[in-house]
Design an enzyme around this catalytic site. Structure first.
Site, PDB file in Angstrom:
ATOM      1  N   GLU A  40       0.823  -1.215   0.000  1.00  0.00           N
ATOM      2  CA  GLU A  40       0.000   0.000   0.000  1.00  0.00           C
ATOM      3  C   GLU A  40       0.854   1.261   0.000  1.00  0.00           C
ATOM      4  O   GLU A  40       0.517   2.254  -0.650  1.00  0.00           O
ATOM      5  CB  GLU A  40      -0.949  -0.009   1.207  1.00  0.00           C
ATOM      6  CG  GLU A  40      -1.947  -1.158   1.212  1.00  0.00           C
ATOM      7  CD  GLU A  40      -2.716  -1.277  -0.096  1.00  0.00           C
ATOM      8  OE1 GLU A  40      -3.021  -0.232  -0.707  1.00  0.00           O
ATOM      9  OE2 GLU A  40      -2.990  -2.407  -0.519  1.00  0.00           O
TER      10      GLU A  40
ATOM     11  N   HIS B   4       1.828   2.251  -3.441  1.00  0.00           N
ATOM     12  CA  HIS B   4       0.830   3.034  -4.176  1.00  0.00           C
ATOM     13  C   HIS B   4       0.942   4.521  -3.826  1.00  0.00           C
ATOM     14  O   HIS B   4       0.703   5.392  -4.671  1.00  0.00           O
ATOM     15  CB  HIS B   4      -0.575   2.533  -3.852  1.00  0.00           C
ATOM     16  CG  HIS B   4      -0.918   1.222  -4.504  1.00  0.00           C
ATOM     17  ND1 HIS B   4      -0.765   1.006  -5.856  1.00  0.00           N
ATOM     18  CD2 HIS B   4      -1.408   0.060  -3.991  1.00  0.00           C
ATOM     19  CE1 HIS B   4      -1.146  -0.233  -6.148  1.00  0.00           C
ATOM     20  NE2 HIS B   4      -1.534  -0.824  -5.036  1.00  0.00           N
TER      21      HIS B   4
ATOM     22  N   GLU C 110      -0.669  -3.366  -9.840  1.00  0.00           N
ATOM     23  CA  GLU C 110      -0.602  -4.322  -8.734  1.00  0.00           C
ATOM     24  C   GLU C 110       0.687  -5.139  -8.800  1.00  0.00           C
ATOM     25  O   GLU C 110       1.316  -5.411  -7.777  1.00  0.00           O
ATOM     26  CB  GLU C 110      -1.824  -5.243  -8.761  1.00  0.00           C
ATOM     27  CG  GLU C 110      -3.137  -4.537  -8.460  1.00  0.00           C
ATOM     28  CD  GLU C 110      -3.093  -3.776  -7.154  1.00  0.00           C
ATOM     29  OE1 GLU C 110      -2.662  -4.349  -6.134  1.00  0.00           O
ATOM     30  OE2 GLU C 110      -3.467  -2.592  -7.147  1.00  0.00           O
TER      31      GLU C 110
END
Length: 637
Positions: free
Chosen positions: A179, A182, A265
């Site tokens: 995360e 990102h 991803e």
């Protein structure tokens, strides 16, 4: 590819998203125009028949008013719907988390598993140089997580209950590293815009449904009163057409969502392995996901956020994430057939030993590594940050996790180390704090004054989540007190400037999301004087004698590849001018900002010695340029 290249690539992907969006609108306009012309010709034929009684008229294929009407309608509905959604979500990642039923985790009331999660995120954020994000817990038994926000300063992390209870620490760290990737790679802003695109395309179908339903009811009423007419039929056909176009738009929206998300991803998985150097962590989490059979209890609206999650939250026509086996195969480097679906075993690792002391300066290699690792998380840095946090006294750590305690920790850091020298600061804020808080402030200061300089900035980072829970009025009052304390002695120290810059950067955009941002991607050549001024200020701040600043400034200018520049005078080299120059340089391209930071590194390290104060100045400059730099922690004595 490093942080700066990822940011530039994210901007290009945003351009592609706009292109895909435009293509979808073109197809929708074309479809609605065909329907509009059918209705137009039907109306012309009906009008001609009723007025003249003649036969069919020639079919018209092109009509500017119809085309412009359809185009305007599409731009108004789709563009307006997308813009509304993007503006709504630009308030921060908390909007996304709360719409999914997330509740903000409070460190003081957190359960053991929740505290483990908060500790993992805190260590990773401090180690990477980004603000510690607020954490929202979603009561859902599936294993999932997401990072949401418009920029790192308003980012939040959302985690499901299943993620907290079913993963061990290594697996949890792997998911959180994914995360954070990102956040570093510029995906959050792209994801918010993607939600807006999908919303705009979907709203056309919703409006069509209500038009169809309303026209159908009205038509039934007219039939019951024997009132005939073609108006309702036209509206019904148009409503059906809008519904069909809405479904087409949603189809293309999900297609865009899947196309943009799947490759991101894979990149985030690879980055998580790079950050933790522990592929078993994230692959183990993916195996646990593959080994459970639970349906999510999140609301259906979660489908518009599918591309944000660690794993696909809801079923969709197009998968927003690659298959789990593909992801595990790439992480572990094994063929897909060898990827089992069994749940990963519990990992057993021992914690690193605590640190006993810190040196008074940092090495050249540590400074260089911090600049090179901007926008990444290094496992060695995570362990070093963990050791620093472990050395902090428990009362200080506990206070930094409480909204009021965090405010007092910041104020205690601003007070002079010597108790006898802080009368001016205390008199400046005496009327703003009650007796109980003044007593707590003095107690905290007794402990904080003994901290090593390298422990002070991690403490500020730890306090950010608690400070983020203030109201806007409390934030304004708090920053007013901070400013008053800083100005109470008539001068601003380097530490005070760095702290104020950090607080404004990490909290300002949370409480002032509507602040105007200047245009980006300006050429560095137009701001060469500002770059020269920053290097001159850095050189003078790092020199005991102002006359010794010239070699450092020249080293930085040489790194920029500039010539024919004169070093700015001492009168220009103020901290106020430093802030103004950095605000302008933040508008340059990311690659230019990287070069600017490398030039600052060359200026600081030209004499082969970097103090802790210079290291923190470099981090504050990087923060001001929107480039999260890991902490530069001195070696243990």
């Amino acid at each position: 590819m490093d942080f700066f290249a990822h940011q530039e690539q994210a901007r290009k992907r945003t351009g592609r998203l706009v292109a895909y969006f435009a293509m979808a609108i073109v197809l929708i306009v074309a479809t609605l125009y065909v329907v509009g012309m059918i209705l137009f010709n039907m109306a012309e034929a009906s009008s001609n028949s009723s007025q003249t009684g003649t036969g069919p008229v020639d079919v018209v294929y092109w009509n500017w008013p119809v085309f412009l009407g359809v185009l305007g309608l599409c731009i108004l509905i789709i563009g307006g719907g997308s813009l509304y959604r993007i503006i709504h979500l630009s308030a921060g990642g908390s909007v996304v988390a709360e719409s999914l039923g997330g509740t903000l985790l409070d460190y003081d009331r957190a359960k053991p598993g929740e505290r483990r999660l908060l500790n993992v995120i805190e260590e990773m954020a401090i180690a990477s140089g980004v603000p510690v994000p607020p954490v929202y817990l979603i009561e859902d038994d599936t294993i999932n997580a997401f990072a949401a926000g418009y920029r790192p300063t308003d980012a939040v992390i959302g985690v499901t209950r299943g993620c907290v209870e079913r993963l061990d620490r290594d697996q949890l760290q792997g998911v959180m590293a994914h995360e954070f990737s990102h956040i570093f790679n510029g995906d959050m802003r792209l994801n918010i815009r993607l939600v807006g695109v999908i919303h705009g395309l979907l709203i056309m179908g919703v409006i069509g449904f209500y038009v169809f339903r309303t026209a159908g009811i009205a038509s039934a009423g007219r039939r019951s009163s024997n009132n005939k007419g073609n108006g309702a039929a036209f509206i019904i056909i148009f409503g059906l057409a809008m519904m069909a176009v809405g479904f087409i738009g949603t189809f293309f929206g999900r297609l865009i969502q899947a196309a943009v998300s799947r490759q991101r991803e894979f990149l985030a998985d690879a980055s998580a392995v790079q950050f933790t150097r522990n592929p078993e962590g994230i692959s183990g989490a993916l195996r646990v996901i593959g080994g459970i059979d639970k349906k999510t209890s999140m609301p259906h609206t979660a489908s518009e956020y599918n591309h944000m999650f660690f794993a696909q939250a809801l079923d969709s026509v197009f998968a927003s994430h690659p298959p789990l086996a593909d992801r595990i195969s790439r992480i572990e480097g094994v063929p897909i057939p060898q990827v089992g679906e069994a749940q990963a075993s519990e990992a057993s690792r021992t914690a690193a030993a605590g640190a006993s002391g810190f040196a008074g300066s940092v090495t050249t290699s540590a400074v260089h590594a911090a600049v090179e690792n901007i926008g990444t998380v290094d496992p060695d840095t995570i362990r070093a940050v963990g050791r620093v946090i472990d050395t902090l006294p428990d009362p200080i750590k506990d206070a930094s996790h409480d909204p009021w305690g965090a405010r007092l920790v910041i104020l205690a850091l601003l007070l002079p180390i010597e108790v006898g020298d802080m009368s001016r600061q205390l008199s400046a804020i005496d009327s703003m704090l009650d007796d109980q808080h003044l007593k707590m402030l003095r107690t905290l200061h007794e402990t904080i004054r003994n901290l090593h300089p390298s422990q002070r900035f991690p403490l500020i980072d730890m306090a950010i989540p608690a400070l983020s829970r203030m109201s806007r009025a409390q934030y304004d009052e708090f920053m007013g007190i901070v400013t008053k304390v800083i100005r109470s002695d008539g001068e601003v120290s380097l530490f005070e400037w760095c702290m104020h810059t950090t607080l404004e950067r990490h909290l300002g955009e949370r409480f002032k999301p509507d602040s105007k941002h200047p245009p980006r991607n300006q050429r560095r050549s137009r701001l060469i004087q500002e770059a020269s001024l920053v290097l001159a200020i850095v050189a003078r701040l790092g020199s005991d004698d102002p006359s010794d600043a010239m070699p450092g400034w020249k080293a930085g200018v040489a790194k920029l590849g500039s010539s024919n520049l004169s070093m700015p005078g001492e009168a220009e080299c103020t901290l106020r001018n430093l802030r103004t120059a950095l605000a302008k340089l933040e508008c340059t391209r990311f690659q230019d900002r990287k070069l600017m930071l490398e030039a600052c590194e060359a200026t600081i390290d030209h004499d082969g010695r970097t103090t802790i104060e210079e290291a923190e100045l470099l981090r504050a400059i990087a923060d001001s340029l929107g480039c999260p730099m890991p902490p530069i922690i001195p070696d243990a004595d």
